[in-house]
Design a protein around this motif. Sequence first.
Motif, mmCIF file in Angstrom:
data_model
loop_
_atom_site.group_PDB
_atom_site.id
_atom_site.type_symbol
_atom_site.label_atom_id
_atom_site.label_comp_id
_atom_site.label_asym_id
_atom_site.label_seq_id
_atom_site.Cartn_x
_atom_site.Cartn_y
_atom_site.Cartn_z
ATOM 1 N N ASP A 74 0.841 -1.192 0.000
ATOM 2 C CA ASP A 74 0.000 0.000 0.000
ATOM 3 C C ASP A 74 0.885 1.254 0.000
ATOM 4 O OD1 ASP A 74 0.785 0.568 2.679
ATOM 5 O OD2 ASP A 74 -0.837 -0.687 3.457
ATOM 6 N N VAL A 75 0.264 2.404 -0.004
ATOM 7 C CA VAL A 75 0.987 3.671 -0.132
ATOM 8 C C VAL A 75 1.912 3.938 1.057
ATOM 9 C CG1 VAL A 75 -0.803 5.135 0.888
ATOM 10 C CG2 VAL A 75 0.707 6.067 -0.855
ATOM 11 N N PHE A 76 1.645 3.340 2.212
ATOM 12 C CA PHE A 76 2.465 3.577 3.402
ATOM 13 C C PHE A 76 3.594 2.563 3.567
ATOM 14 C CE2 PHE A 76 -1.730 5.369 4.450
ATOM 15 C CZ PHE A 76 -1.346 6.689 4.603
ATOM 16 N N HIS A 77 3.663 1.577 2.708
ATOM 17 C CA HIS A 77 4.688 0.541 2.802
ATOM 18 C C HIS A 77 5.690 0.750 1.668
ATOM 19 C CE1 HIS A 77 5.419 -3.799 4.244
ATOM 20 N NE2 HIS A 77 6.534 -3.314 3.742
ATOM 21 N N GLN A 78 6.858 1.266 1.999
ATOM 22 C CA GLN A 78 7.887 1.572 1.006
ATOM 23 C C GLN A 78 8.558 0.288 0.518
ATOM 24 O OE1 GLN A 78 8.858 4.677 -0.246
ATOM 25 N NE2 GLN A 78 6.941 5.270 0.741
ATOM 26 N N PRO A 79 8.761 0.144 -0.779
ATOM 27 C CA PRO A 79 9.486 -1.030 -1.281
ATOM 28 C C PRO A 79 10.966 -0.928 -0.938
ATOM 29 C CG PRO A 79 8.969 0.456 -3.080
ATOM 30 C CD PRO A 79 8.310 1.016 -1.854
ATOM 31 N N TYR A 80 11.631 -2.075 -0.849
ATOM 32 C CA TYR A 80 13.066 -2.120 -0.556
ATOM 33 C C TYR A 80 13.840 -1.505 -1.709
ATOM 34 C CZ TYR A 80 17.687 -3.990 0.447
ATOM 35 O OH TYR A 80 19.025 -4.125 0.707
ATOM 36 N N LYS A 81 14.760 -0.608 -1.390
ATOM 37 C CA LYS A 81 15.545 0.079 -2.417
ATOM 38 C C LYS A 81 17.040 -0.179 -2.278
ATOM 39 C CE LYS A 81 12.135 3.725 -2.665
ATOM 40 N NZ LYS A 81 11.757 5.020 -2.155
ATOM 41 N N GLY A 82 17.421 -1.119 -1.440
ATOM 42 C CA GLY A 82 18.836 -1.370 -1.204
ATOM 43 C C GLY A 82 19.461 -2.285 -2.239
ATOM 44 N N GLU A 83 20.671 -2.696 -1.957
ATOM 45 C CA GLU A 83 21.428 -3.578 -2.849
ATOM 46 C C GLU A 83 20.762 -4.952 -2.931
ATOM 47 O OE1 GLU A 83 24.393 -2.698 -4.347
ATOM 48 O OE2 GLU A 83 24.399 -0.718 -3.446
ATOM 49 N N SER A 84 20.832 -5.584 -4.104
ATOM 50 C CA SER A 84 20.277 -6.932 -4.236
ATOM 51 C C SER A 84 21.220 -7.968 -3.629
ATOM 52 C CB SER A 84 19.986 -7.258 -5.690
ATOM 53 O OG SER A 84 21.165 -7.170 -6.469
ATOM 54 N N TYR A 85 22.488 -7.620 -3.541
ATOM 55 C CA TYR A 85 23.431 -8.479 -2.828
ATOM 56 C C TYR A 85 24.577 -7.652 -2.289
ATOM 57 C CZ TYR A 85 26.234 -8.486 -7.128
ATOM 58 O OH TYR A 85 26.976 -8.116 -8.215
ATOM 59 N N MET A 86 25.222 -8.195 -1.277
ATOM 60 C CA MET A 86 26.375 -7.558 -0.647
ATOM 61 C C MET A 86 27.534 -8.549 -0.719
ATOM 62 S SD MET A 86 25.227 -4.606 0.569
ATOM 63 C CE MET A 86 26.135 -4.040 1.985
ATOM 64 N N ILE A 87 28.734 -8.044 -0.522
ATOM 65 C CA ILE A 87 29.937 -8.879 -0.503
ATOM 66 C C ILE A 87 30.526 -8.826 0.902
ATOM 67 C CG2 ILE A 87 32.243 -9.221 -1.467
ATOM 68 C CD1 ILE A 87 30.060 -9.600 -3.549
ATOM 69 N N GLN A 88 30.923 -9.992 1.398
ATOM 70 C CA GLN A 88 31.595 -10.059 2.699
ATOM 71 C C GLN A 88 32.992 -10.618 2.502
ATOM 72 O OE1 GLN A 88 30.048 -12.799 5.634
ATOM 73 N NE2 GLN A 88 30.829 -11.533 7.280
ATOM 74 N N CYS A 89 33.971 -9.968 3.099
ATOM 75 C CA CYS A 89 35.353 -10.439 3.053
ATOM 76 C C CYS A 89 35.443 -11.743 3.839
ATOM 77 C CB CYS A 89 36.290 -9.390 3.653
ATOM 78 S SG CYS A 89 38.004 -9.928 3.770
ATOM 79 N N GLY A 90 36.031 -12.754 3.227
ATOM 80 C CA GLY A 90 36.182 -14.044 3.879
ATOM 81 C C GLY A 90 37.304 -14.070 4.902
#
Length: 86
Positions: free
Chosen positions: A46-62
Amino acid sequence: MSKPLLCPTCKSNRMRFTVIEQVPRYIRLDPQTGEVVQQLQSDELDVFHQPYKGESYMIQCGVCGTTESEERFVKMAQLMQSQRPI
């Protein structure tokens, strides 16, 4: 993801990484109990629920565990490559 990566924190890891996929789950909660009362698809928001706008994936250093966007790891690799003596 076919570019060299370098951890911006430890500056030593160029090989061991974890790709963390971020899949948003849209839910509605009961305000008193906190229980999930409805799961929504992105087209049902609905109008009050914002869609996610972040990265689709992140990278983590092993090696050190730093988690950032892929762009940060790529830029660090490019910077270090340009600073290497020929």
